[in-house]
Design a protein around this motif. Structure first.
Motif, PDB file in Angstrom:
ATOM      1  N   UNK A 270       0.988  -1.399   0.102  1.00  0.00           N
ATOM      2  CA  UNK A 270       0.148   0.052   0.066  1.00  0.00           C
ATOM      3  C   UNK A 270       0.877   1.155  -0.263  1.00  0.00           C
ATOM      4  N   UNK A 271       2.062   0.995   0.047  1.00  0.00           N
ATOM      5  CA  UNK A 271       3.233   2.325  -0.173  1.00  0.00           C
ATOM      6  C   UNK A 271       3.364   2.844   1.295  1.00  0.00           C
ATOM      7  N   UNK A 272       3.186   2.060   2.111  1.00  0.00           N
ATOM      8  CA  UNK A 272       3.532   2.625   3.668  1.00  0.00           C
ATOM      9  C   UNK A 272       4.950   2.073   3.784  1.00  0.00           C
ATOM     10  N   UNK A 273       5.892   3.122   4.286  1.00  0.00           N
ATOM     11  CA  UNK A 273       7.246   2.677   4.839  1.00  0.00           C
ATOM     12  C   UNK A 273       7.343   2.172   6.110  1.00  0.00           C
ATOM     13  N   UNK A 274       7.972   1.004   6.182  1.00  0.00           N
ATOM     14  CA  UNK A 274       8.213   0.171   7.280  1.00  0.00           C
ATOM     15  C   UNK A 274       9.417   0.324   8.091  1.00  0.00           C
ATOM     16  N   UNK A 275       9.552   0.704   9.227  1.00  0.00           N
ATOM     17  CA  UNK A 275      10.802   0.981   9.758  1.00  0.00           C
ATOM     18  C   UNK A 275      11.262  -0.248  10.480  1.00  0.00           C
ATOM     19  N   UNK A 276      10.184  -0.783  11.372  1.00  0.00           N
ATOM     20  CA  UNK A 276      10.539  -2.100  12.170  1.00  0.00           C
ATOM     21  C   UNK A 276       9.132  -2.759  12.441  1.00  0.00           C
ATOM     22  N   UNK A 277       9.323  -3.947  12.364  1.00  0.00           N
ATOM     23  CA  UNK A 277       7.872  -4.838  12.643  1.00  0.00           C
ATOM     24  C   UNK A 277       8.307  -5.947  13.230  1.00  0.00           C
ATOM     25  N   UNK A 278       7.421  -6.130  14.462  1.00  0.00           N
ATOM     26  CA  UNK A 278       7.778  -7.520  15.234  1.00  0.00           C
ATOM     27  C   UNK A 278       6.335  -7.935  15.892  1.00  0.00           C
ATOM     28  N   UNK A 279       6.416  -9.202  16.372  1.00  0.00           N
ATOM     29  CA  UNK A 279       5.313  -9.656  17.040  1.00  0.00           C
ATOM     30  C   UNK A 279       5.581  -9.362  18.618  1.00  0.00           C
ATOM     31  N   UNK A 280       4.456  -8.862  19.219  1.00  0.00           N
ATOM     32  CA  UNK A 280       4.533  -8.434  20.560  1.00  0.00           C
ATOM     33  C   UNK A 280       4.632  -9.817  21.519  1.00  0.00           C
ATOM     34  N   UNK A 281       5.574  -9.846  22.337  1.00  0.00           N
ATOM     35  CA  UNK A 281       5.527 -10.840  23.348  1.00  0.00           C
ATOM     36  C   UNK A 281       5.321 -10.399  24.840  1.00  0.00           C
ATOM     37  N   UNK A 282       5.000 -11.349  25.634  1.00  0.00           N
ATOM     38  CA  UNK A 282       4.950 -11.005  27.154  1.00  0.00           C
ATOM     39  C   UNK A 282       6.461 -10.850  27.557  1.00  0.00           C
ATOM     40  N   UNK A 283       6.407  -9.877  28.298  1.00  0.00           N
ATOM     41  CA  UNK A 283       7.751  -9.665  29.176  1.00  0.00           C
ATOM     42  C   UNK A 283       7.657 -10.617  30.258  1.00  0.00           C
ATOM     43  N   UNK A 284       8.690 -10.854  30.922  1.00  0.00           N
ATOM     44  CA  UNK A 284       8.749 -11.748  32.171  1.00  0.00           C
ATOM     45  C   UNK A 284       8.185 -10.897  33.487  1.00  0.00           C
ATOM     46  N   UNK A 285       8.290  -9.761  33.258  1.00  0.00           N
ATOM     47  CA  UNK A 285       7.331  -8.857  34.336  1.00  0.00           C
ATOM     48  C   UNK A 285       5.767  -9.162  34.348  1.00  0.00           C
ATOM     49  N   UNK A 286       5.462  -8.986  33.181  1.00  0.00           N
ATOM     50  CA  UNK A 286       4.031  -9.260  32.969  1.00  0.00           C
ATOM     51  C   UNK A 286       3.613 -10.883  33.359  1.00  0.00           C
ATOM     52  N   UNK A 287       4.532 -11.618  32.921  1.00  0.00           N
ATOM     53  CA  UNK A 287       4.144 -13.171  33.484  1.00  0.00           C
ATOM     54  C   UNK A 287       4.156 -13.229  34.960  1.00  0.00           C
TER      55      UNK A 287
END
Length: 302
Positions: A270-287
């Motif tokens: 769609x012509x959108x520039x992507x600088x970074x992309x990643x799946x979000x994961x739970x942090x150990x703090x959240x766990x």
């Protein structure tokens, strides 16, 4: 390597360790995580036969403890509640006495093994100063050197980075990973979430004496079903996402989606520039917060 069944320790009316079932596998870098006062050190001392359990069973390296602890200890390196040392003697002399008092070493190889252990913990150039003149970080390194003297199959460490600066913490972390890669199983007790997250492959979380969670860290830090996107075109990205946008902070977007590659292809198409992309994961703090509930802010960060 370590198995406990309903392990319990009471001090009068106080239950310090409450029916803990622990499973540490060969090759693990196991982080035993809990706030100060949660029973970690008491459990570690029971594993080494230094404190007797009120009830329950302990097995270390396939042998019952404390009944056959004398067979276990020559294969275990340990650092518990800070290093013990004779303050008026040098670090090398302390290690020599420690080695002579133990089993499984040998006088003929002692000087070489002491030199190798000191080098591994960053004290290769230690002089003849008495240990009482050492900094807390140097004492901690010396204690770890003592744990490494006999190339143990299992390392049991209680807060091993206590007193170290950030560079020292990084060096010890790298050393423990190296030892683990060479075949040593590492059992590490700590209250520092960040350090456990960077070092360990498996964790057990204890709170108020009870083991509330035990699993591989990768499984605990599973994907959340959201993707973190960095783009210099946030408005254009939001328009393309068609209601999947959960939040936006400048050029940082959180999107409901479970496939970063597919989302990236859609945005780029769609012509959108992507600088970074990643799946979000739970942090150990959240766990930890989910497992322990209120009061878990007693945990620290490095």
């Amino acid at each position: 390597m370590i198995v406990t069944h309903a392990l319990t320790k009471r001090f009068g009316a106080t239950v310090a360790v409450d029916a803990v079932d622990l499973h540490v596998r060969e090759g693990d870098r196991y982080g035993f995580l809990g706030p100060n006062g949660s029973g970690k050190t008491t459990l570690v001392r029971m594993l080494l036969g230094l404190v007797y359990a009120t009830s329950g069973e302990i097995e270390v390296l396939g042998r019952p403890v404390p009944k056959r602890v004398a067979e276990v200890l020559p294969q275990v390196g340990a650092l518990v509640e800070g290093p013990g040392a004779y303050g008026h003697l040098s670090g090398r002399r302390n290690l020599a006495l420690f080695d002579a008092a133990g089993r499984g070493g040998g006088r003929r190889t002692r000087a070489r093994r002491i030199g190798e252990a000191l080098e591994r913990v960053g004290l290769a150039n230690v002089d003849q100063r008495p240990v009482k003149a050492y900094s807390l970080g140097m004492r901690q390194r010396l204690g770890l050197a003592g744990a490494l003297l006999r190339r143990p199959r299992l390392l049991i460490l209680d807060e091993p980075t206590n007193g170290l600066d950030p560079q020292g913490i990084k060096e010890i972390r790298e050393l423990l990973i190296e030892l683990n890669c060479d075949g040593t199983t590492v059992f590490l007790s700590s209250h520092l979430l960040g350090e456990i997250e960077q070092l360990c492959t498996r964790v057990g979380i204890v709170d108020r004496g009870r083991l509330v969670l035990e699993d591989d860290l990768a499984a605990l830090r599973a994907a959340t079903g959201r993707i973190l996107l960095g783009t210099p075109d946030p408005a254009a990205a939001a328009a393309v996402l068609d209601g999947q946008l959960e939040s936006r902070d400048g050029e940082r977007l959180v999107i409901r989606h479970d496939d970063p590659a597919a989302l990236n292809a859609r945005l780029v198409g769609a012509g959108v520039r992507v600088r970074s992309i990643e799946a979000e994961r739970r942090t150990l703090e959240q766990v930890v917060l989910e497992a322990t509930g209120p009061g878990s802010d007693r945990f620290g960060e490095p």
